[in-house]
Design an enzyme around this catalytic site. Structure first.
Site, PDB file in Angstrom:
ATOM      1  N   LYS A   1      60.791  50.795   1.025  1.00  0.00           N
ATOM      2  CA  LYS A   1      61.719  50.126   1.935  1.00  0.00           C
ATOM      3  C   LYS A   1      61.001  49.771   3.237  1.00  0.00           C
ATOM      4  CE  LYS A   1      66.264  51.091   4.092  1.00  0.00           C
ATOM      5  NZ  LYS A   1      67.332  52.110   4.187  1.00  0.00           N
TER       6      LYS A   1
ATOM      7  N   SER B   1      71.655  50.423   2.634  1.00  0.00           N
ATOM      8  CA  SER B   1      70.736  49.422   3.141  1.00  0.00           C
ATOM      9  C   SER B   1      69.416  49.333   2.372  1.00  0.00           C
ATOM     10  CB  SER B   1      70.427  49.706   4.615  1.00  0.00           C
ATOM     11  OG  SER B   1      69.796  50.979   4.774  1.00  0.00           O
TER      12      SER B   1
ATOM     13  N   SER C   1      72.827  54.961   2.054  1.00  0.00           N
ATOM     14  CA  SER C   1      71.925  53.837   1.777  1.00  0.00           C
ATOM     15  C   SER C   1      71.015  54.020   0.573  1.00  0.00           C
ATOM     16  CB  SER C   1      71.078  53.530   3.016  1.00  0.00           C
ATOM     17  OG  SER C   1      71.897  53.031   4.053  1.00  0.00           O
TER      18      SER C   1
END
Length: 358
Positions: free
Chosen positions: A29, A106, A130
């Site tokens: 990420k 996210s 997330s």
């Protein structure tokens, strides 16, 4: 190590995962520092106003040291401030299970990369859901370790009281009056009963205890979801408010309690709940509708966030052509115990899903 900015569409718990990651491919990420690369945080103005990282996050280094190869960084919700996974700047990663639905965020790109079989596993972060939400939406396993179990140095903070490094995988070996199931719109026989029958088959029915967790929470932790969301917003503003005021970045739209919960599970208890209250919303859903869904979702997601529990989201196949998932939680520090249970149960769960689907 091959690293490039790709639009994917492209401690103990970490050590357990590293033990199985030799020669595996993984993605990261874009909230983790990687030496020589700007950590973009999902927003081009952030990337423009920050320099390249001078060191790599310890969590990433640990996985590289275990023999895995990093193929790139993944798209995320800007500034990690959403559980939907839509990004107006870099594009929204396509949900491999349901292309017309959001991938969840996210850590959207990290989940999609695993779900689409582009990588064997990926690193994400989980503050309010997330990792767990996109794992559920993309039909894969998602692990939120106990809070602070994995080093978060070299990770841009969102809200430190809840920020947790987690990961996604398809294989559990790599991953090594208000009943919460009633919050889900998925029928109970596709969630709770699949899990119960699997547990009874392996361990016996005597260990299963049914509880109306809503009553327990209201009695001992009455403001659980509000505590998480209020403190998360405060810490986000404290971390990034000055930069937002100074830069005025272009942003997309929509952007004590622990002890009581620990008592519930004690040393070797496991809590089973739906990961999220329903299937992934459609892309570009009206913000008002999304907010209603988010409020229900945080009733489930806040349990691990506030308590520090570890949690694994487990895919249970498809219902009406959309992915569904259940979660298992254990008390803080019981990561190895929880991962072992998931690995033991996973095969039987898949069998029960096939039986139920017939």
């Amino acid at each position: 190590m091959e690293l490039s900015r790709t639009n994917l569409c492209l401690s103990l718990p970490l050590q357990l995962m590293i033990n199985h990651c030799m020669a595996s491919l993984f993605a990261v990420k874009d909230i983790f520092d990687v030496e020589g690369y700007v950590t973009g945080f999902g927003n081009p103005d952030w990337a423009r106003t920050h320099s390249a990282a001078t060191s790599t996050a310890p969590a990433v280094l640990a996985v590289l040291g275990g023999g895995a190869t990093c193929v790139g960084k993944t798209v995320m919700d800007e500034m990690a401030y959403s559980i939907n996974g839509e990004n107006i700047h870099y594009g929204t990663p396509i949900n491999p299970c349901a292309p017309d639905r959001v991938p969840g965020g996210s850590s959207s790109g990290s989940a999609v990369a695993v779900g689409a079989k582009l990588v064997d596993f990926s690193l994400g972060t989980d503050t309010g859901g997330s990792v767990r939400v996109p794992a559920s939406y993309c039909g894969i396993l998602g692990f939120r370790p106990s809070h602070d179990a994995v080093p978060s140095a070299g990770v841009i903070p969102m809200a430190q009281s809840f920020d947790t490094v987690g990961w996604f995988a398809r294989d559990p070996v790599i991953l090594s009056q208000e009943d919460l199931f009633q919050l889900s719109i998925i029928p109970n026989d596709r969630l709770g009963q699949v899990l119960v029958k699997s547990v009874e088959k392996i361990y016996g029915g005597h260990i299963v205890k049914h509880m109306v967790l809503g009553d327990y929470v209201r009695e001992r932790v009455p403001t659980l979801s509000n505590v998480l969301r209020s403190l998360q917003r405060y810490e986000f503003k404290d971390n990034h408010g000055e930069w937002i005021t100074a830069v005025k970045p272009e942003l997309g739209p929509g952007i004590s309690e622990r002890a009581a919960l620990a008592t519930l599970l004690q040393d070797f208890g496991i809590l089973a709940i739906p990961t999220v209250p329903g299937p992934p919303p459609k892309l570009q859903t009206d913000p008002t509708t999304l907010e209603i869904f988010r409020a229900k979702a945080f009733s489930l997601l806040s349990i691990a966030g506030v308590s520090g529990f570890c949690q694994v989201s487990i895919p249970l196949g498809m219902y009406e052509n959309l992915p569904v998932a259940v979660s298992l939680l254990a008390k803080q520090g019981s990561d190895a115990f929880l991962l072992n249970v998931v690995e033991s149960l996973y095969g039987t769960l898949k069998e029960q899903v096939e039986i139920t689907g017939k």
